[in-house]
Every structure is written in C-alpha cells, then in structure tokens.
Motif scaffolding. Structure first.
Motif, PDB file in Angstrom:
ATOM      1  N   LEU A 155      -9.272   1.401  -4.994  1.00 31.55           N
ATOM      2  CA  LEU A 155      -7.811   1.445  -4.813  1.00 31.55           C
ATOM      3  C   LEU A 155      -7.120   0.645  -5.909  1.00 31.55           C
ATOM      4  CD1 LEU A 155      -5.320   2.219  -3.119  1.00 31.55           C
ATOM      5  CD2 LEU A 155      -5.740   0.170  -1.728  1.00 31.55           C
ATOM      6  N   GLY A 211       2.152   3.651  -0.822  1.00 30.41           N
ATOM      7  CA  GLY A 211       1.080   3.724  -1.807  1.00 30.41           C
ATOM      8  C   GLY A 211       1.161   2.602  -2.826  1.00 30.41           C
ATOM      9  N   TRP A 250      -1.540  -0.604  -3.387  1.00 32.42           N
ATOM     10  CA  TRP A 250      -2.119  -0.931  -4.700  1.00 32.42           C
ATOM     11  C   TRP A 250      -1.938  -2.411  -5.008  1.00 32.42           C
ATOM     12  CZ3 TRP A 250      -0.316  -2.910  -9.321  1.00 32.42           C
ATOM     13  CH2 TRP A 250      -1.152  -2.754 -10.435  1.00 32.42           C
ATOM     14  N   LEU A 295      -9.168  11.377  -2.448  1.00 31.26           N
ATOM     15  CA  LEU A 295      -8.839  11.083  -3.851  1.00 31.26           C
ATOM     16  C   LEU A 295      -9.971  10.350  -4.551  1.00 31.26           C
ATOM     17  CD1 LEU A 295      -5.132   9.892  -3.399  1.00 31.26           C
ATOM     18  CD2 LEU A 295      -5.917  12.131  -4.204  1.00 31.26           C
ATOM     19  N   ARG A 335       2.145  10.027  -4.588  1.00 31.19           N
ATOM     20  CA  ARG A 335       1.465  10.665  -3.464  1.00 31.19           C
ATOM     21  C   ARG A 335       1.910  10.095  -2.118  1.00 31.19           C
ATOM     22  NH1 ARG A 335      -3.453  13.584  -3.401  1.00 31.19           N
ATOM     23  NH2 ARG A 335      -3.618  14.538  -1.342  1.00 31.19           N
ATOM     24  N   PHE A 336       2.071   8.765  -2.029  1.00 31.92           N
ATOM     25  CA  PHE A 336       2.337   8.123  -0.732  1.00 31.92           C
ATOM     26  C   PHE A 336       3.658   7.364  -0.674  1.00 31.92           C
ATOM     27  CE2 PHE A 336      -2.360   8.075  -1.351  1.00 31.92           C
ATOM     28  CZ  PHE A 336      -2.685   8.994  -0.366  1.00 31.92           C
ATOM     29  N   LEU A 388      -0.428   6.823  -6.955  1.00 31.37           N
ATOM     30  CA  LEU A 388      -0.338   6.399  -5.561  1.00 31.37           C
ATOM     31  C   LEU A 388       1.110   6.421  -5.078  1.00 31.37           C
ATOM     32  CD1 LEU A 388      -2.832   3.403  -5.655  1.00 31.37           C
ATOM     33  CD2 LEU A 388      -3.181   5.588  -4.485  1.00 31.37           C
ATOM     34  N   HIS A 389       2.034   6.000  -5.958  1.00 31.44           N
ATOM     35  CA  HIS A 389       3.447   6.005  -5.581  1.00 31.44           C
ATOM     36  C   HIS A 389       3.951   7.422  -5.393  1.00 31.44           C
ATOM     37  CE1 HIS A 389       7.842   5.671  -6.095  1.00 31.44           C
ATOM     38  NE2 HIS A 389       7.683   4.512  -5.490  1.00 31.44           N
ATOM     39  N   ILE A 449     -11.246   7.485  -3.474  1.00 33.35           N
ATOM     40  CA  ILE A 449     -11.066   6.046  -3.285  1.00 33.35           C
ATOM     41  C   ILE A 449     -11.857   5.626  -2.056  1.00 33.35           C
ATOM     42  CG2 ILE A 449      -9.385   4.213  -2.815  1.00 33.35           C
ATOM     43  CD1 ILE A 449      -7.309   5.932  -4.310  1.00 33.35           C
ATOM     44  N   LEU A 451      -7.121   8.721   1.263  1.00 33.06           N
ATOM     45  CA  LEU A 451      -7.615   8.014   0.082  1.00 33.06           C
ATOM     46  C   LEU A 451      -9.015   8.472  -0.296  1.00 33.06           C
ATOM     47  CD1 LEU A 451      -6.334   4.405   0.905  1.00 33.06           C
ATOM     48  CD2 LEU A 451      -5.434   5.949  -0.849  1.00 33.06           C
ATOM     49  N   ALA A 507      -7.074   2.603  -9.147  1.00 32.91           N
ATOM     50  CA  ALA A 507      -6.338   3.873  -9.156  1.00 32.91           C
ATOM     51  C   ALA A 507      -4.998   3.695  -9.863  1.00 32.91           C
ATOM     52  CB  ALA A 507      -6.123   4.360  -7.723  1.00 32.91           C
ATOM     53  N   LEU A 547      -1.285   3.344 -10.444  1.00 34.44           N
ATOM     54  CA  LEU A 547      -0.175   3.004  -9.551  1.00 34.44           C
ATOM     55  C   LEU A 547       0.810   4.161  -9.426  1.00 34.44           C
ATOM     56  CD1 LEU A 547       1.616   1.085  -7.905  1.00 34.44           C
ATOM     57  CD2 LEU A 547       2.446   0.116 -10.049  1.00 34.44           C
TER      58      LEU A 547
END
Length: 441
Positions: free
Chosen positions: A220, A236, A240, A212, A231-232, A228-229, A214, A209, A223, A225
């Motif tokens: 976070l 992720g 969030w 990125l 990427r993780f 994050l989804h 964060i 994070l 960021a 959504l």
C-alpha cells in the motif's frame, strides 16, 4: 519515506485492555485472567450464541471473539470441563472501564485523553518524561497502576501520532505487551504485515486492494498515491499516508470543546432488533413495530428534531427464500409522534408482507430530520387542540423517563411475552446489562 524530524514528535500511548469482558469476569470471580479459560457468551441457552470475549487461555484452544458457543461444545471433554461460561454484565463492565479511565487521569489531564472504545484509549504523554520516565518506563507504570487498581491487564502501543501508536499496539504490542514505533521504524516494523491487519481496512476494502495487487501494508505504501486517490477518493489518500505512518489528527483537544454541543445534527435516527424467534402473527409483529416506533420517536424528540421520512426494514427467517424488504415513505409533514410514525410504517408493511411469513429482524427509522421549532403543524383534518395536548403529553413522558430511567412509563402491552421492550430494557449495547446490583451509579 520520512524521519522522526519530519513531523511533530508527540508521545502518544494507545492503551488496550486484554480480553476486556473476560478479564472483568475473571477479576470479579478472583480468577487469574491470563490462565483461566473463560468465555463471555451472549446467551447461554442457545448453541449458536456469539462469544463476546474469550480469555487468552481459551483463545489458545482456538476459541476467539465472535466464535460460537457450539464450537466450545465440540472441544474434547478434558478441555471443556475447565471452561467457565458466563453471560455478559455490560453495566458492570462499563463501571470497570470508567475505573481504568480514572487511572489514566493520574498520568494526564482529561483533554490529553481520547476514549476510543470501552476497552481502548489514547493518551498524549508528551512532556511527561521528568514525571514518569522514558516511553517504556511510563508504559510500565501505567500497566502496573491499572492492574493494581482495577485488576485489568493492558497492552500499550507507543508512537509519535495516533495511527502509529494504534498500529504498534495492534501489530506488535498485543504480543509484546509494550511496543514502540517511530516514523523511521514504520517500513521495518510494520510494512510486512498483511493489509487486513491495518487499522481502518475492512473486508471490502481488503478485497478491492487485493485486486490491485496490494497484499501488505508495504504494498500500500509503495502504490501510487494518485491512483489510490482516483480509485477510492479521500479514503484512498488517507490510507496511503497511514501506511507511511503520517497522521495529522489531534489527540489533545480544547477542554472547553468537551462541554459544547455538537454543531452537526444527525440526519437519521433508527433502531432495529433481531427477534429471539420467528414471528408469524400480525399482532405480534405490529407490537414490535410499535415499540420500535416509540423508541425512535423518543430519541428524535430528545434531539429536539422532527423527521420527514419513515423507513421500514424487514428480514425473514433464514428458512424462507425471500430475504425480506426495505421501504421508505415521505410524510405529509415532519413529526416525532410514534403514533404517526407507526401508522405510516404499517402502510409500508401490510402490502409487502405475505401473511404468516416468518420474520426475524425489524427496523424502523426516521430520516430527513429538521430542528423542532416548537410550532404546531395545523391540519384541516385533525383536532389541533388534541394534537397539541398529545405533544405536551409526550414531552412529559420523556421527562419522566429521562429522570427516572428509560421504560419507567411504557405501554401495558410491553409486558406481553411477545414484547421485545421488556427484554431490551435490561440490555446495554445489545447485551444483558446484569442484575439489579449492576449499575453505573
């Protein structure tokens, strides 16, 4: 992002004991837990031993959980002479933990309580205002009842769901004693804390994070959504939502679910042990592998399963350049017999170990588990009648050990000095359970 009206507004209390192991030891010794300097040390004979718990007064000197014993030894003498050093008594701590849980049952039914760890629990206090008052009044009553009945100080985080209650405890309650946070309070109270303080984020996730940009919980929450989804994955997206205090996991559970067996089975059962010293001799290492194989096999049989694959893990002493090795082998047929497991473990070990290389850690596991249907795998190369008798013998041994305690029946070699079984039988969760008077009964 949200208001208290956007989501169901429960009253979830997250309750955490203050330096639990250290507080227990202070209580047993009639010492004030908040002012006594006390450390629970995994092994007092080794300067590199880990501090399992430090009392608040000791933490003020810079000694915290996971510090090492030698760090206490480096303190000035005037501080050092006031410190109580004790070894753990895990069975007694478990007994005290159960007593704390008994107190919580005075404030809610079993289905409203979730045990998170030995020193932390959640309780749904929704609808109890007429009985115990508002949030802070109820929290104070819980604190006083636990202190009076167990001698343990607790801190409480209060929120409309599990995540906010936990974050309120970790970020605010551990300093304030009691802290409350609602949905609308999340940005103001929680977003300025570093991302590493957030529940569910470890060192690796923090590192990812940070790369990125964060750095805080607020970063976070701000960021995208979708990013994050992508990427993780699901994790992720969940993080969030947690940064905004959104959590759909239940605290209250169906009471009948407490007595139903879990539908999902374990895929792997294993066990590892860090040796108290370097092992150089083959016979000594084979003994430890035999004991690990026996332990794993018994647990597999208890789960009424058989395994298709064996796995061996070996780590060398830190003085050796080679770190160790990890090997796996598929068996010709599934088993839960320690003799068969050990035979194949040694097939993995012997070609990969150079004679007299010092070993400090060993692990054995049985994987690709399938239900044991009770049938016997017939073989053209073995006496099937003897195999069947062997299976019945193992079941009988398991029955005796289950009824009278683990290790009631064990191999005679378990009494050798190089055996780890005798030492492990006195341990709970990897630490000493205490003396013969410390039991859960």
């Amino acid at each position: 992002m949200s208001s208290d009206a956007d989501f169901p507004n429960q009253r979830i209390f997250c309750i955490d004991s203050v330096s639990f192991y250290a507080s227990c030891e202070c209580h047993y010794r009639n010492l004030p837990p908040l002012t006594t300097k006390l450390a629970v040390v995994s092994d007092l004979k080794r300067s590199g031993s880990v501090i399992l718990a430090a009392s608040p007064a000791l933490k003020a000197l810079g000694i915290k959980t996971a510090s090492r014993l030698y760090q206490i030894e480096q303190l000035p003498y005037k501080d050092r002479k006031q410190i109580h050093l004790v070894e753990p008594r895990m069975l007694r701590y478990m007994k005290t933990s159960i007593r704390v849980l008994d107190v919580l049952h005075q404030f809610g039914p079993p289905e409203a309580i979730r045990v998170y760890s030995i020193d932390e629990s959640f309780i749904d206090m929704t609808g109890t205002e007429r009985l115990f008052g508002d949030d802070f009044e109820a929290a104070k009553q819980i604190q006083n009842a636990i202190l009076e009945q167990t001698g343990i100080h607790v801190r409480i985080g209060i929120g409309p769901n599990n995540v906010i209650a936990k974050l309120a405890l970790d970020l605010l309650g551990k300093k304030q004693g009691i802290a409350r946070c609602g949905y609308a309070d999340v940005p103001r109270l929680l977003h300025d804390f570093p991302i590493r303080k957030m529940w569910g984020i470890g060192n690796q996730m923090e590192h990812h994070l940070n790369r990125l940009g964060i750095e805080t919980i607020g970063d976070l929450a701000d960021a995208p959504l979708e990013m994050l989804h992508e990427r993780f994955g699901v994790i992720g997206a969940e993080l969030w939502h947690h940064a905004w205090g959104i959590d759909q996991s239940p605290t209250t559970v169906d009471p009948t679910a407490l007595f139903r067996p879990a539908s999902s089975r374990q895929k792997t059962i294993g066990h590892g042990v860090t040796l108290m010293r370097d092992y150089y001799e083959y016979d000594q290492i084979r003994l430890v592998l035999s004991e690990l194989a026996s332990d794993v096999a018994a647990r597999v049989r208890f789960s009424n399963q058989l395994g298709w694959t064996v796995h061996l893990g070996v780590r060398y002493s830190r003085h050796v350049v080679r770190a160790g090795f990890s090997k796996q082998l598929r068996l010709p047929y599934p088993t839960s017999d320690e003799r068969i497991i050990l035979r194949h473990i040694l097939q993995l070990f012997e070609p990969n170990w150079l004679e007299h290389e010092p070993i400090r850690f060993l692990s054995v596991s049985l994987g690709q588990l399938v239900p044991d249907q009770g049938a016997l795998q017939l073989s053209l190369f073995e006496d099937n009648a003897r195999v069947w008798k062997r299976k019945r013998l193992l079941k009988a041994i398991d029955h005796v050990n289950l009824r009278y305690g683990k290790g009631t029946i064990r191999l005679a070699v378990a009494f050798l000095d190089t055996s780890v079984a005798k030492r492990r039988l006195r341990f709970v969760g990897g630490h000493p359970g205490g003396n013969g008077d410390d039991t859960l009964s």
